[in-house]
Design an enzyme around this catalytic site. Structure first.
Site, short mmCIF file in Angstrom:
data_model
loop_
_atom_site.label_atom_id
_atom_site.label_comp_id
_atom_site.label_asym_id
_atom_site.label_seq_id
_atom_site.Cartn_x
_atom_site.Cartn_y
_atom_site.Cartn_z
N ASP A 65 0.86 -1.18 0.00
CA ASP A 65 0.00 0.00 0.00
C ASP A 65 0.90 1.23 0.00
O ASP A 65 1.37 1.66 1.06
CB ASP A 65 -0.89 0.03 1.24
CG ASP A 65 -2.08 -0.90 1.16
OD1 ASP A 65 -2.94 -0.67 0.32
OD2 ASP A 65 -2.14 -1.85 1.96
N ARG A 73 3.93 3.09 3.14
CA ARG A 73 4.79 2.18 3.89
C ARG A 73 6.26 2.54 3.73
O ARG A 73 7.09 2.18 4.56
CB ARG A 73 4.58 0.73 3.43
CG ARG A 73 3.13 0.31 3.26
CD ARG A 73 2.29 0.52 4.48
NE ARG A 73 0.93 0.04 4.27
CZ ARG A 73 -0.10 0.35 5.05
NH1 ARG A 73 0.08 1.16 6.07
NH2 ARG A 73 -1.31 -0.13 4.79
N ARG A 139 -7.68 10.43 1.37
CA ARG A 139 -7.00 9.56 0.41
C ARG A 139 -7.74 9.52 -0.92
O ARG A 139 -7.20 9.00 -1.91
CB ARG A 139 -6.89 8.15 0.98
CG ARG A 139 -6.04 8.07 2.23
CD ARG A 139 -6.37 6.81 3.03
NE ARG A 139 -6.24 5.61 2.21
CZ ARG A 139 -6.83 4.45 2.52
NH1 ARG A 139 -7.61 4.36 3.58
NH2 ARG A 139 -6.64 3.40 1.74
N LYS A 169 -9.53 -0.13 -5.83
CA LYS A 169 -10.18 -0.29 -4.53
C LYS A 169 -11.02 0.94 -4.22
O LYS A 169 -10.82 1.99 -4.83
CB LYS A 169 -9.15 -0.55 -3.44
CG LYS A 169 -8.17 0.61 -3.18
CD LYS A 169 -7.12 0.22 -2.17
CE LYS A 169 -6.28 1.43 -1.79
NZ LYS A 169 -5.16 1.09 -0.92
N HIS A 170 -11.99 0.83 -3.33
CA HIS A 170 -12.51 -0.40 -2.69
C HIS A 170 -13.85 -0.70 -3.34
O HIS A 170 -14.83 -0.03 -3.03
CB HIS A 170 -12.68 -0.22 -1.19
CG HIS A 170 -11.44 0.24 -0.49
ND1 HIS A 170 -11.08 1.58 -0.40
CD2 HIS A 170 -10.46 -0.45 0.16
CE1 HIS A 170 -9.96 1.69 0.31
NE2 HIS A 170 -9.56 0.48 0.65
N HIS A 182 -11.44 -0.96 9.31
CA HIS A 182 -10.42 -1.64 10.11
C HIS A 182 -10.94 -1.96 11.50
O HIS A 182 -10.50 -2.92 12.13
CB HIS A 182 -9.16 -0.77 10.22
CG HIS A 182 -8.43 -0.59 8.95
ND1 HIS A 182 -8.74 0.42 8.06
CD2 HIS A 182 -7.40 -1.29 8.38
CE1 HIS A 182 -7.93 0.34 7.02
NE2 HIS A 182 -7.11 -0.68 7.19
N ASP A 251 -10.66 -7.40 0.62
CA ASP A 251 -9.84 -6.54 1.47
C ASP A 251 -9.30 -7.45 2.59
O ASP A 251 -9.70 -8.62 2.72
CB ASP A 251 -10.66 -5.37 2.01
CG ASP A 251 -9.79 -4.19 2.46
OD1 ASP A 251 -8.56 -4.36 2.61
OD2 ASP A 251 -10.34 -3.09 2.67
#
Length: 337
Positions: A65, A73, A139, A169-170, A182, A251
């Site tokens: 990601d 990351r 985002r 996505k998504h 999450h 996901d």
């Protein structure tokens, strides 16, 4: 030689332990995904990606990601830093914004491929709404379907120039949610007409992409009982109404939007029509439970997986400092208007 297992797994740290290597060799997942816990230096990451592929004996896809901004990351000083997409795009006219996003993701893709990473979990085709959860909203690429589709297409073009495959996505749309999947299960209460005209529209425009990731989101207008990942009705909508025939992955199956044991979560996603299971946290017991129930790829799922990998491209060289300067020039030109 049998096909790979319908799973994508993470790993625990920057180096594979001997027992972890043995597990991954036996489990034989289709691909791998990396997180900050796995990433230290360019040399270390290149060694890790090579070792992951060696465990399964093939050029397995390695995901990350790397959107830039909130979800990144890989960070400076080794890699280029970016602001979140929504404020970034807002700095430009639509045409300049698309060019800037293409350049941005050409840089990102180039940096990823230099590490042995060849799949990025982008673009996002979710539309930002006033009450979209902060984890998602900044985002996003825009507040209307047309802008989002235009910017998402530019993202895929930039990644391709960097030799990296995109994951859409998504699907079929996470923008109209005020909860973070999450932690919780979001429910989108928009009616079917609104969803089709707005939320689903960017995904229709991008239905030719090789891979997509489902939303752990409930859409009562179509299925009041199951989130898209677990809903045969929603997977059918993704395939038929949206028209997506690429590789469809869940996901992260370990997210708290979902409940139940890992084997039940996996079975429900596969029974609904997902082609492949994404599991991110690297927990061995969870991955073992997935490997016990996730089959080897076959039929349409295998066809889609092979087509996705066949879409991999070569890196087109880029002068990163000159590209970053070009993006700044586009910003200044927009500000001068």
């Amino acid at each position: 030689m049998s096909a790979a297992r319908a799973a994508i797994f993470g790993c625990t740290g920057p180096v594979l332990e001997a027992d972890e290597r043995a597990f991954l060799r036996e489990a034989d997942p289709w691909g791998f995904i990396l997180f900050a816990r796995n990433l230290e230096t360019p040399e270390q990451i290149r060694a890790l990606t090579s070792e992951l592929r060696a465990t399964v004996g093939r050029n397995a896809p390695i995901l990350i990601d790397q959107e830039g901004g909130r979800v990144a990351r890989l960070l400076p000083p080794h890699w280029t830093g970016w602001e979140d997409a929504l404020p970034f795009v807002a700095r430009f006219s639509p045409e300049a914004g698309a060019e800037a996003m293409r350049l941005r993701y050409h840089v990102i893709g180039t940096e990823l491929r230099a590490l042995g990473i060849d799949v990025n979990c982008a673009p996002m085709a979710d539309i930002a709404q006033p009450d979209t959860h902060p984890v998602v909203r900044t985002r996003c690429y825009g507040t209307d379907a047309g802008t989002v589709a235009q910017m998402a297409r530019a993202v895929t073009e930039g990644l391709a120039l960097g030799g990296v495959l995109p994951i859409l996505k998504h699907i079929p749309g996470h923008g109209r949610t005020d909860l973070d999947s999450h932690a919780d299960l979001p429910v989108v209460h928009a009616d079917a007409v609104t969803l089709n005209a707005e939320d689903f529209a960017p995904f229709r425009d991008l239905a030719d992409l090789p891979m997509a990731m489902t939303a752990h989101v409930v859409y009562p207008a179509h299925d009041a009982e199951n989130c898209a990942t677990w809903s045969p009705k929603m997977i059918s909508l993704i395939r038929e109404t949206i028209g997506f025939d690429g590789l469809l992955m869940s996901d992260d199956i370990s997210m708290h939007a979902l409940t139940g044991t890992m084997d039940v979560r996996v079975s429900k996603a596969l029974d609904a029509g997902c082609d492949i299971i994404l599991h991110c946290n690297g927990e061995r017991d969870e991955m073992a439970a997935i490997a016990a129930v996730a089959p080897r790829l076959e039929g349409d799922a295998l066809r889609r997986a092979e087509a996705a990998l066949a879409a991999r491209t070569e890196v087109q060289p880029i002068d990163v400092p000159a590209t970053l300067a070009r993006i700044e020039d586009l910003k200044e030109a927009a500000h001068a208007r």
